[in-house]
Design an enzyme around this catalytic site. Structure first.
Site, PDB file in Angstrom:
ATOM      1  N   ARG A 229     -12.832  11.310  -1.207  1.00 15.15           N
ATOM      2  CA  ARG A 229     -13.297  10.229  -0.346  1.00 15.15           C
ATOM      3  C   ARG A 229     -12.099   9.521   0.293  1.00 15.15           C
ATOM      4  NH1 ARG A 229     -17.501  12.295  -0.101  1.00 15.15           N
ATOM      5  NH2 ARG A 229     -19.540  11.511  -0.742  1.00 15.15           N
ATOM      6  N   HIS A 277     -13.933  16.203   7.292  1.00 14.37           N
ATOM      7  CA  HIS A 277     -14.933  16.083   6.206  1.00 14.37           C
ATOM      8  C   HIS A 277     -15.838  17.322   6.179  1.00 14.37           C
ATOM      9  CE1 HIS A 277     -17.257  13.001   3.555  1.00 14.37           C
ATOM     10  NE2 HIS A 277     -17.500  14.238   3.142  1.00 14.37           N
TER      11      HIS A 277
HETATM   12  P1  NDP Z   1     -18.449  14.462 -11.075  1.00 14.99           P
HETATM   13  O1  NDP Z   1     -19.209  13.211 -11.239  1.00 14.99           O
HETATM   14  O2  NDP Z   1     -19.038  15.729 -11.598  1.00 14.99           O
HETATM   15  O3  NDP Z   1     -16.998  14.318 -11.757  1.00 14.99           O
HETATM   16  C1  NDP Z   1     -16.257  13.141 -11.692  1.00 14.99           C
HETATM   17  C2  NDP Z   1     -14.998  13.285 -12.533  1.00 14.99           C
HETATM   18  O4  NDP Z   1     -14.116  12.208 -12.234  1.00 14.99           O
HETATM   19  C3  NDP Z   1     -15.263  13.243 -14.037  1.00 14.99           C
HETATM   20  O5  NDP Z   1     -14.421  14.152 -14.720  1.00 14.99           O
HETATM   21  C4  NDP Z   1     -14.876  11.819 -14.412  1.00 14.99           C
HETATM   22  O6  NDP Z   1     -14.404  11.640 -15.739  1.00 14.99           O
HETATM   23  C5  NDP Z   1     -13.733  11.572 -13.445  1.00 14.99           C
HETATM   24  N1  NDP Z   1     -13.518  10.140 -13.257  1.00 14.99           N
HETATM   25  C6  NDP Z   1     -14.387   9.218 -12.776  1.00 14.99           C
HETATM   26  N2  NDP Z   1     -13.828   7.990 -12.779  1.00 14.99           N
HETATM   27  C7  NDP Z   1     -12.587   8.153 -13.275  1.00 14.99           C
HETATM   28  C8  NDP Z   1     -11.516   7.252 -13.552  1.00 14.99           C
HETATM   29  N3  NDP Z   1     -11.624   5.926 -13.316  1.00 14.99           N
HETATM   30  N4  NDP Z   1     -10.378   7.757 -14.068  1.00 14.99           N
HETATM   31  C9  NDP Z   1     -10.262   9.080 -14.340  1.00 14.99           C
HETATM   32  N5  NDP Z   1     -11.241   9.988 -14.108  1.00 14.99           N
HETATM   33  C10 NDP Z   1     -12.393   9.525 -13.587  1.00 14.99           C
HETATM   34  O7  NDP Z   1     -18.138  14.600  -9.506  1.00 14.99           O
HETATM   35  P2  NDP Z   1     -18.042  15.941  -8.633  1.00 14.99           P
HETATM   36  O8  NDP Z   1     -16.998  16.803  -9.223  1.00 14.99           O
HETATM   37  O9  NDP Z   1     -19.376  16.541  -8.415  1.00 14.99           O
HETATM   38  O10 NDP Z   1     -17.568  15.345  -7.215  1.00 14.99           O
HETATM   39  C11 NDP Z   1     -16.360  14.627  -7.041  1.00 14.99           C
HETATM   40  C12 NDP Z   1     -16.338  13.988  -5.676  1.00 14.99           C
HETATM   41  O11 NDP Z   1     -16.117  14.952  -4.634  1.00 14.99           O
HETATM   42  C13 NDP Z   1     -17.655  13.323  -5.210  1.00 14.99           C
HETATM   43  O12 NDP Z   1     -17.826  12.059  -5.810  1.00 14.99           O
HETATM   44  C14 NDP Z   1     -17.455  13.222  -3.708  1.00 14.99           C
HETATM   45  O13 NDP Z   1     -16.846  11.993  -3.387  1.00 14.99           O
HETATM   46  C15 NDP Z   1     -16.493  14.355  -3.382  1.00 14.99           C
HETATM   47  N6  NDP Z   1     -17.111  15.370  -2.508  1.00 14.99           N
HETATM   48  C16 NDP Z   1     -16.559  15.606  -1.266  1.00 14.99           C
HETATM   49  C17 NDP Z   1     -17.087  16.573  -0.442  1.00 14.99           C
HETATM   50  C18 NDP Z   1     -16.457  16.920   0.872  1.00 14.99           C
HETATM   51  O14 NDP Z   1     -17.018  17.702   1.654  1.00 14.99           O
HETATM   52  N7  NDP Z   1     -15.288  16.412   1.207  1.00 14.99           N
HETATM   53  C19 NDP Z   1     -18.276  17.346  -0.837  1.00 14.99           C
HETATM   54  C20 NDP Z   1     -18.766  17.028  -2.150  1.00 14.99           C
HETATM   55  C21 NDP Z   1     -18.193  16.072  -2.954  1.00 14.99           C
HETATM   56  P3  NDP Z   1     -15.373  11.887 -17.003  1.00 14.99           P
HETATM   57  O15 NDP Z   1     -15.499  13.400 -17.057  1.00 14.99           O
HETATM   58  O16 NDP Z   1     -14.620  11.362 -18.152  1.00 14.99           O
HETATM   59  O17 NDP Z   1     -16.664  11.206 -16.703  1.00 14.99           O
HETATM   60  C1  OXD Z   2     -20.777  14.930  -0.502  1.00 10.94           C
HETATM   61  C2  OXD Z   2     -20.074  15.057   0.773  1.00 10.94           C
HETATM   62  O1  OXD Z   2     -20.565  13.960  -1.230  1.00 10.94           O
HETATM   63  O2  OXD Z   2     -20.465  15.907   1.598  1.00 10.94           O
HETATM   64  O3  OXD Z   2     -21.590  15.817  -0.813  1.00 10.94           O
HETATM   65  O4  OXD Z   2     -19.090  14.358   0.999  1.00 10.94           O
END
Ligand code: NDP
Ligand code: OXD
Length: 314
Positions: A229, A277
């Site tokens: 993001r 994006h």
């Molecule tokens: P998940 O919710 O599956 O994973 C999040 C991870 O981040 C977990 O391991 C979590 O830790 C960790 N985390 C959260 N907060 C913290 C913190 N404060 N400190 C350290 N680690 C933290 O998310 P996804 O993998 O599915 O997606 C990640 C992001 O990718 C989405 O939120 C979105 O913003 C982005 N995205 C972007 C896209 C694009 O096209 N550019 C498309 C799809 C997604 P824990 O395991 O301990 O809970």
């Molecule tokens: C998502 C994205 O969060 O497309 O899926 O950014």
């Protein structure tokens, strides 16, 4: 009972058609249709407007087209206590990992340096170290972080991961929580961000963070890859760090303001790689299968899957 579609900035017609085919008799309505808000049991959203949830007093679930739910979490009138199901999909994960692998390998092989040399018609031989000497650190070990690590592993990189709670992953040196963040950074040459955007992770890609990355292994300095993001990055700090060599290169797929304004200095920085994006978009073909199954399973009494933890914000 009905499903309401509220999809902004995507082709809602396409989703409506495909969902109609999959959901059979289950009624689907769209903004602008005549319907009683009290009949809406599910709402399928992307970039919901402020009034999106008004009057939906009988909602059973909010279905999020995005994997990231940060905008939804900030919605001023998000209904309390209604579960939110986010998108989790093999194709989305594969596409994100494709983006990550492409950019990590590009930075490993010093693409910026060779591109500059080519433009200057210079025969400059630099020798990037083998992949096993390069430490790739992934922030966020959820669905996408773990998939990216799985795809990077066969390429030979040394892998590190940082998450909120410890996540033992074979072949990955794990770090967890704020206490281990600096240690993680100090061993990382290429930093990949796959965190969700929350108040804790806002602005985490800043000058101080960049200054803690390992130096001396990648010619030109460490690199960052951010397909998560825009709110994670302090864009002025990226400009400064790319300018003074604190960072050797940056790949950015997301921005604080999207589309990235034409006046942004990021556009014209040679060692900054911008994509609009597109790292991983939600595909209607697979998305419709996923969300119709979620809805029909839930109607049949099965539990919802991939429910957002609202207290954590992801
Ligand atoms: P998940 O919710 O599956 O994973 C999040 C991870 O981040 C977990 O391991 C979590 O830790 C960790 N985390 C959260 N907060 C913290 C913190 N404060 N400190 C350290 N680690 C933290 O998310 P996804 O993998 O599915 O997606 C990640 C992001 O990718 C989405 O939120 C979105 O913003 C982005 N995205 C972007 C896209 C694009 O096209 N550019 C498309 C799809 C997604 P824990 O395991 O301990 O809970
Ligand atoms: C998502 C994205 O969060 O497309 O899926 O950014």
């Amino acid at each position: 009972m009905a499903l309401l579609l509220h999809l902004s900035d995507v082709d809602e017609n396409r989703w409506a058609e495909r969902l109609g085919e999959k959901l059979g008799d289950y009624p689907i309505v769209r903004r602008g249709d005549a319907y009683d808000p009290a009949d809406i049991r599910y709402i399928f959203v992307w970039k919901p407007k402020d009034d999106a949830f008004d009057g939906l007093d009988n909602l059973k679930a909010v279905l999020s087209l995005g994997a990231g739910v940060d905008a939804l979490m900030r919605h001023p009138r998000l209904p309390e206590g209604v579960p939110i199901v986010r998108f989790v999909d093999d194709e989305l994960s594969q596409c994100m990992s494709d983006y990550v692998v492409a950019h990590v390998t590009m930075h490993h092989r010093l693409y910026t340096r060779y591109r500059a040399a080519q433009a200057a018609r210079e025969w400059t031989q630099l020798y990037p170290p083998p992949a096993w000497d390069i430490n790739v650190g992934v922030m966020g070990l959820g669905v996408l972080g773990q998939d990216a690590l799985k795809r990077l592993r066969p390429l030979g990189f040394n892998l590190l991961g940082w998450s909120r709670s410890p996540k033992p992953i074979e072949g990955v040196k794990g770090f967890a929580g704020p206490d281990q963040f600096d240690s993680f950074l100090s061993q990382t040459d290429i930093l990949v961000n796959l965190l969700p955007l929350t108040p804790e992770t806002q602005g985490i890609l800043n000058y101080e963070t960049f200054g803690k990355l390992r130096r001396g292994v990648l010619d030109g300095g460490p690199a960052i890859v951010n397909p998560a993001r825009g709110g994670h990055q302090v864009e002025a700090d990226i400009v400064a760090a790319l300018g003074d060599g604190t960072l050797g290169a940056a790949s950015l797929d997301v921005f604080a303001v999207e589309p990235l304004p034409k006046v942004s200095p990021l556009w014209s920085i040679e060692n900054c790689y911008i994509t609009p994006h597109i790292a991983a978009i939600s595909n209607p073909e697979t998305g419709v299968n996923y969300f119709s199954k979620v809805l029909l399973d839930h109607e049949a009494g099965k539990p919802l899957v991939n429910v957002v933890d609202v207290a954590k914000g992801y």
